[in-house]
Every structure is written in structure tokens, then in C-alpha cells.
Design a protein around this motif. Structure first.
Motif, PDB file in Angstrom:
ATOM      1  N   ARG A  27       0.851  -1.194   0.000  1.00 26.81           N
ATOM      2  CA  ARG A  27       0.000   0.000   0.000  1.00 26.81           C
ATOM      3  C   ARG A  27       0.881   1.237   0.000  1.00 26.81           C
ATOM      4  O   ARG A  27       2.089   1.143  -0.136  1.00 26.81           O
ATOM      5  N   ARG A  28       0.268   2.391   0.193  1.00 25.75           N
ATOM      6  CA  ARG A  28       1.033   3.627   0.329  1.00 25.75           C
ATOM      7  C   ARG A  28       1.127   4.003   1.797  1.00 25.75           C
ATOM      8  O   ARG A  28       0.146   3.899   2.533  1.00 25.75           O
ATOM      9  N   CYS A  29       2.302   4.446   2.209  1.00 27.21           N
ATOM     10  CA  CYS A  29       2.508   4.916   3.571  1.00 27.21           C
ATOM     11  C   CYS A  29       1.564   6.093   3.837  1.00 27.21           C
ATOM     12  O   CYS A  29       1.407   6.984   2.993  1.00 27.21           O
ATOM     13  N   GLU A  30       0.952   6.103   4.994  1.00 29.96           N
ATOM     14  CA  GLU A  30      -0.003   7.159   5.341  1.00 29.96           C
ATOM     15  C   GLU A  30       0.666   8.517   5.511  1.00 29.96           C
ATOM     16  O   GLU A  30       0.003   9.545   5.403  1.00 29.96           O
ATOM     17  N   ARG A  31       1.978   8.522   5.761  1.00 30.35           N
ATOM     18  CA  ARG A  31       2.681   9.792   5.974  1.00 30.35           C
ATOM     19  C   ARG A  31       3.365  10.314   4.719  1.00 30.35           C
ATOM     20  O   ARG A  31       3.290  11.500   4.418  1.00 30.35           O
ATOM     21  N   CYS A  38      11.934  16.012   1.979  1.00 29.15           N
ATOM     22  CA  CYS A  38      12.367  15.940   0.579  1.00 29.15           C
ATOM     23  C   CYS A  38      11.228  15.384  -0.269  1.00 29.15           C
ATOM     24  O   CYS A  38      10.725  14.290   0.002  1.00 29.15           O
ATOM     25  N   VAL A  39      10.820  16.126  -1.278  1.00 28.31           N
ATOM     26  CA  VAL A  39       9.721  15.724  -2.150  1.00 28.31           C
ATOM     27  C   VAL A  39      10.282  15.109  -3.426  1.00 28.31           C
ATOM     28  O   VAL A  39      11.071  15.748  -4.133  1.00 28.31           O
ATOM     29  N   VAL A  40       9.892  13.869  -3.702  1.00 27.88           N
ATOM     30  CA  VAL A  40      10.337  13.171  -4.910  1.00 27.88           C
ATOM     31  C   VAL A  40       9.118  12.698  -5.698  1.00 27.88           C
ATOM     32  O   VAL A  40       8.011  12.650  -5.180  1.00 27.88           O
ATOM     33  N   GLU A  41       9.352  12.341  -6.954  1.00 27.66           N
ATOM     34  CA  GLU A  41       8.257  11.908  -7.813  1.00 27.66           C
ATOM     35  C   GLU A  41       7.904  10.438  -7.650  1.00 27.66           C
ATOM     36  O   GLU A  41       6.758  10.049  -7.845  1.00 27.66           O
ATOM     37  N   SER A  42       8.896   9.594  -7.329  1.00 29.26           N
ATOM     38  CA  SER A  42       8.635   8.154  -7.308  1.00 29.26           C
ATOM     39  C   SER A  42       9.450   7.449  -6.233  1.00 29.26           C
ATOM     40  O   SER A  42      10.465   7.982  -5.753  1.00 29.26           O
ATOM     41  N   PRO A  43       9.027   6.233  -5.850  1.00 28.74           N
ATOM     42  CA  PRO A  43       9.815   5.456  -4.893  1.00 28.74           C
ATOM     43  C   PRO A  43      11.244   5.191  -5.374  1.00 28.74           C
ATOM     44  O   PRO A  43      12.159   5.108  -4.566  1.00 28.74           O
ATOM     45  N   SER A  44      11.448   5.072  -6.693  1.00 30.56           N
ATOM     46  CA  SER A  44      12.809   4.838  -7.197  1.00 30.56           C
ATOM     47  C   SER A  44      13.694   6.059  -6.953  1.00 30.56           C
ATOM     48  O   SER A  44      14.898   5.924  -6.710  1.00 30.56           O
ATOM     49  N   ASP A  45      13.114   7.276  -6.987  1.00 29.62           N
ATOM     50  CA  ASP A  45      13.877   8.487  -6.675  1.00 29.62           C
ATOM     51  C   ASP A  45      14.282   8.483  -5.203  1.00 29.62           C
ATOM     52  O   ASP A  45      15.410   8.816  -4.853  1.00 29.62           O
ATOM     53  N   ASP A  70      23.614  10.340   2.197  1.00 26.87           N
ATOM     54  CA  ASP A  70      23.939  11.614   2.834  1.00 26.87           C
ATOM     55  C   ASP A  70      22.727  12.282   3.486  1.00 26.87           C
ATOM     56  O   ASP A  70      22.860  12.962   4.500  1.00 26.87           O
ATOM     57  N   TYR A  71      21.549  12.088   2.934  1.00 26.08           N
ATOM     58  CA  TYR A  71      20.338  12.754   3.432  1.00 26.08           C
ATOM     59  C   TYR A  71      19.683  11.928   4.535  1.00 26.08           C
ATOM     60  O   TYR A  71      19.503  10.723   4.382  1.00 26.08           O
ATOM     61  N   ARG A  72      19.319  12.569   5.648  1.00 25.90           N
ATOM     62  CA  ARG A  72      18.718  11.862   6.778  1.00 25.90           C
ATOM     63  C   ARG A  72      17.408  12.484   7.245  1.00 25.90           C
ATOM     64  O   ARG A  72      16.973  12.262   8.375  1.00 25.90           O
ATOM     65  N   GLY A  73      16.772  13.269   6.383  1.00 23.52           N
ATOM     66  CA  GLY A  73      15.482  13.859   6.738  1.00 23.52           C
ATOM     67  C   GLY A  73      14.332  12.973   6.308  1.00 23.52           C
ATOM     68  O   GLY A  73      14.506  11.797   6.002  1.00 23.52           O
ATOM     69  N   GLY A  74      13.127  13.545   6.275  1.00 22.92           N
ATOM     70  CA  GLY A  74      11.940  12.808   5.860  1.00 22.92           C
ATOM     71  C   GLY A  74      11.688  12.939   4.372  1.00 22.92           C
ATOM     72  O   GLY A  74      12.366  13.695   3.668  1.00 22.92           O
ATOM     73  N   TYR A  75      10.693  12.192   3.895  1.00 25.56           N
ATOM     74  CA  TYR A  75      10.348  12.193   2.473  1.00 25.56           C
ATOM     75  C   TYR A  75       8.855  12.385   2.274  1.00 25.56           C
ATOM     76  O   TYR A  75       8.044  12.111   3.160  1.00 25.56           O
ATOM     77  N   PHE A  76       8.523  12.792   1.036  1.00 28.91           N
ATOM     78  CA  PHE A  76       7.145  12.727   0.559  1.00 28.91           C
ATOM     79  C   PHE A  76       7.207  12.311  -0.904  1.00 28.91           C
ATOM     80  O   PHE A  76       7.894  12.953  -1.701  1.00 28.91           O
ATOM     81  N   VAL A  77       6.524  11.217  -1.243  1.00 30.56           N
ATOM     82  CA  VAL A  77       6.556  10.674  -2.601  1.00 30.56           C
ATOM     83  C   VAL A  77       5.262  11.053  -3.325  1.00 30.56           C
ATOM     84  O   VAL A  77       4.179  10.642  -2.921  1.00 30.56           O
ATOM     85  N   GLY A 116      -1.353  13.998  -4.351  1.00 37.59           N
ATOM     86  CA  GLY A 116      -1.307  14.186  -2.896  1.00 37.59           C
ATOM     87  C   GLY A 116      -0.766  15.514  -2.408  1.00 37.59           C
ATOM     88  O   GLY A 116      -0.219  15.588  -1.305  1.00 37.59           O
ATOM     89  N   ILE A 117      -0.934  16.575  -3.191  1.00 38.41           N
ATOM     90  CA  ILE A 117      -0.410  17.881  -2.786  1.00 38.41           C
ATOM     91  C   ILE A 117      -1.024  18.346  -1.461  1.00 38.41           C
ATOM     92  O   ILE A 117      -0.329  18.865  -0.587  1.00 38.41           O
ATOM     93  N   GLU A 118      -2.326  18.145  -1.283  1.00 35.32           N
ATOM     94  CA  GLU A 118      -2.970  18.587  -0.043  1.00 35.32           C
ATOM     95  C   GLU A 118      -2.416  17.841   1.166  1.00 35.32           C
ATOM     96  O   GLU A 118      -2.229  18.431   2.239  1.00 35.32           O
ATOM     97  N   LEU A 119      -2.166  16.541   1.018  1.00 33.68           N
ATOM     98  CA  LEU A 119      -1.568  15.756   2.100  1.00 33.68           C
ATOM     99  C   LEU A 119      -0.179  16.286   2.425  1.00 33.68           C
ATOM    100  O   LEU A 119       0.203  16.409   3.594  1.00 33.68           O
ATOM    101  N   LEU A 120       0.588  16.631   1.397  1.00 35.42           N
ATOM    102  CA  LEU A 120       1.918  17.200   1.594  1.00 35.42           C
ATOM    103  C   LEU A 120       1.837  18.512   2.364  1.00 35.42           C
ATOM    104  O   LEU A 120       2.558  18.711   3.351  1.00 35.42           O
ATOM    105  N   LEU A 121       0.960  19.412   1.945  1.00 34.34           N
ATOM    106  CA  LEU A 121       0.840  20.715   2.602  1.00 34.34           C
ATOM    107  C   LEU A 121       0.389  20.569   4.050  1.00 34.34           C
ATOM    108  O   LEU A 121       0.864  21.291   4.931  1.00 34.34           O
ATOM    109  N   ARG A 122      -0.501  19.624   4.295  1.00 31.55           N
ATOM    110  CA  ARG A 122      -0.961  19.370   5.662  1.00 31.55           C
ATOM    111  C   ARG A 122       0.183  18.861   6.525  1.00 31.55           C
ATOM    112  O   ARG A 122       0.350  19.275   7.671  1.00 31.55           O
ATOM    113  N   ARG A 123       0.983  17.976   5.965  1.00 30.96           N
ATOM    114  CA  ARG A 123       2.121  17.432   6.708  1.00 30.96           C
ATOM    115  C   ARG A 123       3.145  18.529   7.020  1.00 30.96           C
ATOM    116  O   ARG A 123       3.686  18.585   8.123  1.00 30.96           O
TER     117      ARG A 123
END
Length: 200
Positions: A55-59, A83-90, A99-106, A123-130
């Protein structure tokens, strides 16, 4: 020449994979039937389990077997940076760089009005809410350097204008070890626009 309905269906099913045409699908199907039946059964089981269980992660919307993915569960991740990326492969490519240790949004895609893909589809609204709920201070827009990727990055930045969130873009330019004579004009333009002072 037509084969049995089951063979034809197997060939057609394999053609759903990217880069797999008729001949490649036939070669794969024949290999599985001739020499790889055990592998084929394992593949069928894995496909079935993944199609029903992933499934997709809720966060962050990344692929996950659980409601929240393992990356979002890590307590040692830096808070405040997303960090906002387009796909899980990114995401995987960035994680493997180490090198990067922050969070993500796919996003699971990019804005493309011509294809009918709008902000609600990625999922732009979910991103903005987060961003708002987690007190994100820096949003790294790591969408691809394509027309659609750039448009998506600018749209997100515009939506966050005035929100007190620093929006940054991954640098684009000359690859390490590259030679100017072999770099395309689009990449050179980005490299010139993103130039910075030489560090001491």
C-alpha cells in the motif's frame, strides 16, 4: 502463429512491464515454461502478495507493507526537513547515496494537465498538511528536471509562499567527471543559473 490461450495470456501479461515488447515477452514466457517453472511460481506468488499487500505509507505515500513505512518509523531521522520526490525509485536513489537523513514525501507522479493529472492526484494537499502539522522548516523539491517536474516544483513552492517554509531545489548541472563538450544545452543552462562562489 498463435499458441495456446494460456501461453498467449502469459505473453500479453508480461508486456505490461516497461520496455517489454512482443519478442521480449515471448522470450520471457518461453524461458519460464521451459527452464524456470520454479522461478515462475515464485514470481507469481510474489506478484500476487505484492499486488494485494503493498500500500502507500499514510505519511509519505511511499510503498509499504504497513500503514507507516520503515523510513517514516525511524526515530533518528532529522525533523524539520522534508524531501519531495516523484517516485519510490527516486527516494531509493537518495537513500542509497547515504547523505540525506530527513523525511520524504513521494508524489507518485507529477502535474500533467494534458494527461488529466492535477494536484489532488499526486497528494499535494496531504503534503501541505504534513508541512504544517510537523513544523517543516525546509522543503527540498527533488522532482525531476523535466518540464513537468519543474512545473510541479513551482506549483508546490507557490502554494507554500508566505508560510515561512524555506523551499529549495536540488542543484542541476555538470556531472562529476563530465566534459562540457558532451553536455546538452538544457543541463548547461541549469549549471550557469545555479553557479555559486568557489569555496576556499
Amino acid at each position: 502463429m498463435a499458441f495456446s490461450p494460456l501461453v498467449d495470456e502469459l505473453v500479453e501479461s508480461l508486456r505490461c512491464l516497461p520496455g517489454v515488447g512482443q519478442k521480449t515477452a515471448q522470450r520471457m514466457a518461453f524461458h519460464l515454461l521451459e527452464k524456470g517453472r520454479a522461478g515462475g511460481e515464485r514470481l507469481a506468488g510474489s506478484l500476487s502478495a505484492a499486488m494485494t499487500g503493498v500500500r502507500r505509507c499514510e505519511r509519505c505515500q511511499n510503498f509499504s507493507d504497513t500503514p507507516v513505512c520503515p523510513i517514516c518509523e525511524q526515530s533518528d531521522r532529522q525533523t524539520g526537513t522534508l524531501c519531495v520526490v516523484e517516485s519510490p525509485s527516486d527516494l531509493l536513489a537518495i537513500e542509497q547515496a547515504g547523505d540525506y537523513r530527513g523525511g520524504y514525501f513521494v508524489l507518485m507522479g507529477h502535474l500533467s494537465p494534458i494527461d488529466g493529472i492535477g494536484p489532488e492526484d499526486i497528494g499535494i494537499e496531504l503534503l501541505l498538511r504534513r508541512v504544517s502539522e510537523e513544523g517543516v522548516t525546509e522543503l527540498i523539491l527533488a522532482t525531476n528536471p523535466t518540464v513537468e517536474g519543474e512545473a510541479t516544483a513551482h506549483y508546490i513552492a507557490d502554494r507554500l509562499d508566505g508560510a515561512g517554509v524555506l523551499t529549495t531545489r536540488l542543484a542541476h548541472g555538470i556531472p562529476v567527471g563530465g566534459e562540457l563538450g558532451y553536455v546538452d544545452g538544457f543541463t548547461l543552462t541549469h549549471a550557469f543559473r545555479g553557479r555559486k562562489p568557489l569555496a576556499d
